[in-house]
Design an enzyme around this catalytic site. Structure first.
Site, PDB file in Angstrom:
ATOM      1  N   GLU A  91       0.862  -1.194   0.000  1.00 22.84           N
ATOM      2  CA  GLU A  91       0.000   0.000   0.000  1.00 22.84           C
ATOM      3  C   GLU A  91       0.888   1.230   0.000  1.00 22.84           C
ATOM      4  OE1 GLU A  91      -2.705   0.424   3.350  1.00 22.84           O
ATOM      5  OE2 GLU A  91      -3.799   2.001   2.285  1.00 22.84           O
ATOM      6  N   CYS A 102      -6.575   0.948   2.929  1.00 22.78           N
ATOM      7  CA  CYS A 102      -7.530   2.055   2.906  1.00 22.78           C
ATOM      8  C   CYS A 102      -7.364   2.936   1.675  1.00 22.78           C
ATOM      9  CB  CYS A 102      -7.391   2.882   4.182  1.00 22.78           C
ATOM     10  SG  CYS A 102      -8.009   1.992   5.616  1.00 22.78           S
ATOM     11  N   ASN A 106     -12.303  -3.395   0.962  1.00 25.31           N
ATOM     12  CA  ASN A 106     -11.225  -3.444   1.953  1.00 25.31           C
ATOM     13  C   ASN A 106     -11.779  -3.154   3.332  1.00 25.31           C
ATOM     14  OD1 ASN A 106      -8.375  -3.289   2.959  1.00 25.31           O
ATOM     15  ND2 ASN A 106      -9.043  -1.215   3.449  1.00 25.31           N
ATOM     16  N   GLU A 107     -11.838  -4.149   4.138  1.00 22.22           N
ATOM     17  CA  GLU A 107     -12.302  -4.039   5.533  1.00 22.22           C
ATOM     18  C   GLU A 107     -13.416  -3.009   5.707  1.00 22.22           C
ATOM     19  OE1 GLU A 107      -8.599  -3.198   7.858  1.00 22.22           O
ATOM     20  OE2 GLU A 107      -9.321  -1.144   7.960  1.00 22.22           O
TER      21      GLU A 107
END
Ligand code: AHR
Length: 677
Positions: free
Chosen positions: A65, A269, A396-397
């Site tokens: 990321e 994120c 994503n989560e």
């Protein structure tokens, strides 16, 4: 197989996985005498006489990321910061379009710099710098950039400069390009003779004659002119695999040396973004770099997208890893606008058709023929052959809200209908338990999502106590990708808690499809998340001891799990752990043994390879040993570096046969390969 943590309270223990009872933990009293007689702390029996259980060949990979300056200012080898003058207060409150740039005057020169957006290079890259140069006789005026905390240059190395430039009508100007010290000593120089009145790209190679960790790039003119400059760029000529617009060779090599089976990108994120407008759009990240649409990075800086989907896929191919792109599931991060958990925004339903199509186009771009609409763009970038995409991460989560569920289903159904061969990886919230976790699992099982992504950052103790987590999971349904995990630290005990847990992931490799430690990279001057697997500055790469654990597991992964039992003479104390796994690699035929000893004491182990017809021989492998409390050098927040320097694996040879003994050092991970075992 594991003993330690919670099991320690049980006293004498045997904890094994016998007779094909996969997924079940058998705990028994171990009797009254120490195992194996005097001098033996552990007895390990590997049941070569039992059926090998097939496990995922994709088990261990990496999570990338652009966080902690991992891409811009890190893996992406571009040395100029704010090269296209698009930085703004949206990226970071103190920033503007000229952040990183200074005006330089030599002799009696005059001049000014400003930012404009009339008649830009292209609409995606609207701003550029205007240099109004009045150098006077013998003078020169220009701009300087210090890169990301100074540019590290080396004597004898070549650096490739490029710029898009134009002059005002009827003007013509020459540019002089220098690599310089901060004080102005020139290390390399090149001249670009004739900038004309239309935007054009100019390039020059700069051969450096000095080492300097804090050099800068200076672009000067001695002509009276008004120059527009954009995409001011400097790359080392030596990038990873010599790719243009490539990756920093040492950092890319450090990732390659992990031998990851897959690479997840672009986040985290960063993928679902700070509000729907900030969702990472893969289409913005392909094509000519000067036409890519950079944007704010959710981690409060700027993402140029110079490292985009083409570069990610190419990197995967270069290192033999499977690409695992993650796209947002039509919703943004629930922490958007600092709303801590309640800030999720949804792509409006009216726009969802186009959003779903963007996701479908990714499959065509990656795998479609070179004459398909999107495959042609891949081919135009230099890759006519397909990239063989197998996985797609969706979400994503995310908070599992009604808005999420509706959008997830739309995208999932469309992908499954058009590309049934793609394994979609869903998402079950940011924690290993709780509402989002449960709702996410319910949704995934209802839709028959093949794999879901679990995330957990926990203390080492949690990893020791939860080694049986996946033994309890149902077989035959949705599988698991442990997409983000770490044990809140990069000391030896953290690394070994993770190692113990990884033996359990191997044991459960029939239900755990993939796992990746997170985050992967961190620039030591921009620590936004701690801990990370690899630290770096502009000159060096600092692997943590956790890195070497990942490397040993990934380079010694198998595709079959072999049942084994472990008996300990004494129950481990609090915070201690002994774990063991045996896997087979069908390609090499090797039997791979991994023994984790999280205890300050050495562990004398007696092995029996039962029923396998193992002849006498030498097993080769590695031992990673170190001191509890110590980290490897380079960790910017490390409390204490290991006394002996870097804790890294050392080669080991052990005489093996049907029965053999081996002493694991205190606080160590040992990996042994028994040839054709
Ligand atoms: O790995 C760092 C962050 O942790 C990721 O961006 C996010 O998915 C998680 O919360």
């Amino acid at each position: 197989m594991t003993i330690g943590g919670a099991a320690a309270v049980m006293g004498w223990v045997i904890l094994g996985f016998v007779s094909g009872a996969w997924g079940q933990t058998e705990v028994k009293p171990a009797g009254t005498a120490p195992v194996g007689g005097a001098g033996v702390d552990a007895e390990i029996v590997v049941h070569l006489d039992q059926k090998v259980k097939g496990i995922s060949p994709d088990l261990f990979g990496v999570f990338f990321e652009d966080l902690n300056y991992a891409a811009d200012g890190g893996l992406y080898a571009e040395m100029v910061s704010n090269r296209s003058f698009e930085y703004s207060a949206v990226d970071s409150p103190e920033w503007n379009a000229l952040t990183g740039w200074t005006l330089v005057k030599r002799g009696n020169a005059g001049g000014r710099m400003a930012v404009q957006d009339a008649a830009p290079l292209n609409a995606n890259n609207p701003q550029y710098l205007v240099l109004m140069a009045t150098p006077g006789r013998g003078g020169a005026v220009g701009i300087a950039n210090e890169g990301f905390d100074g540019m590290a240059v080396k004597a004898g190395e070549t650096y490739n400069f490029s710029v898009f430039a134009r002059c005002r009508p009827r003007e013509r100007a020459a540019l002089t390009v220098h690599l310089e010290s901060m004080e102005g000593a020139v290390y390399a120089s090149a001249v670009i003779p004739g900038v004309t009145t239309e935007w054009a790209k100019y390039s020059a190679a700069l051969k450096c004659d000095r080492d300097d960790a804090h050099a800068r790039l200076v672009v000067l003119t001695s002509d009276r002119a008004t120059l527009a400059l954009d995409m001011v760029s400097l790359f080392p000529a030596k990038t990873f695999h010599d790719r243009p617009n490539g990756l920093r060779a040492d950092l890319a090599q450090a990732i390659a040396d992990l031998h990851p089976h897959f690479v997840r990108f672009p986040g985290g994120c960063l993928t679902h973004g700070d509000g729907v407008k900030n969702i990472y759009r893969w289409k913005d990240s392909i094509g000519p770099v000067e036409a890519r649409k950079g944007q704010k990075n959710i981690w409060r800086y700027h993402q140029s997208l110079g490292l985009g989907y083409f570069e990610y896929f190419q990197f995967c191919e270069d290192i033999g890893a499977t690409p695992l792109p993650i796209v947002a599931a039509g919703v943004s991060c629930q922490n958007s606008d600092f709303a801590s958990g309640t800030g999720q925004q949804c792509v409006p339903m009216l726009e969802m058709g186009a959003y779903v199509q963007d996701v479908l186009d990714l499959m065509e771009w990656a795998n479609g023929p070179a004459d398909s609409t999107w495959g042609a763009k891949r081919a135009a970038a230099g890759h006519p052959a397909p990239f063989h995409l197998r996985y797609l991460g969706l979400g994503n989560e995310d908070a599992i809200t009604p808005g999420f569920k509706e959008r997830f289903k739309m995208i999932f159904d469309a992908v499954r209908a058009k590309y049934p061969e793609i394994t979609v990886v869903g998402t079950v919230g940011p924690s290993p338990a709780g509402r989002d976790f449960e709702e996410g699992w319910k949704l995934a099982e209802g839709l028959h999502v093949p794999v879901v992504d679990e995330h957990y950052y926990q203390q080492p103790k949690w990893f020791l106590e939860n080694q049986v987590r996946y033994d309890k999971y149902a077989r035959g349904g949705t599988k698991v990708y442990v997409g983000e995990y770490a044990s809140w630290g990069d000391r030896m005990e953290n690394a070994l808690a993770e190692a113990g847990y990884m033996t359990a992931l191997e044991r459960n490799g029939d239900v755990v499809q993939m796992a990746s430690y997170a985050p992967l990279l961190c620039n030591v001057h921009h620590v936004q998340w701690y801990p990370d697997l690899i630290y770096f500055d502009n000159e060096r790469v600092y692997p943590t001891v956790n890195y070497y654990v990942q490397q040993l597991f990934s380079s010694n992964a198998g595709d079959g799990y072999v049942a084994s039992t472990l008996k300990l003479a004494k129950a481990p104390g609090a915070g201690e752990n002994v774990s063991f796994s045996a896997v087979r690699d069908s390609k090499s035929g090797d039997l791979i043994l991994k023994l984790v000893n999280l205890s300050r004491r050495g562990l004398r182990a007696k092995f029996r390879l039962a029923g396998g017809g193992i002849g006498e021989g030498v097993a080769r492998g590695f031992v990673l040993a170190g001191e509890e409390g110590a980290s490897n050098p380079g960790d910017p927040r490390g409390k204490r570096d290991a006394a002996g320097g870097v804790m890294a694996p050392k080669g080991v040879e052990v005489k093996v046969g049907g029965a053999f003994e081996y002493e694991a050092p205190g606080d160590s991970l040992t990996v042994l390969r028994v040839r054709g075992g």
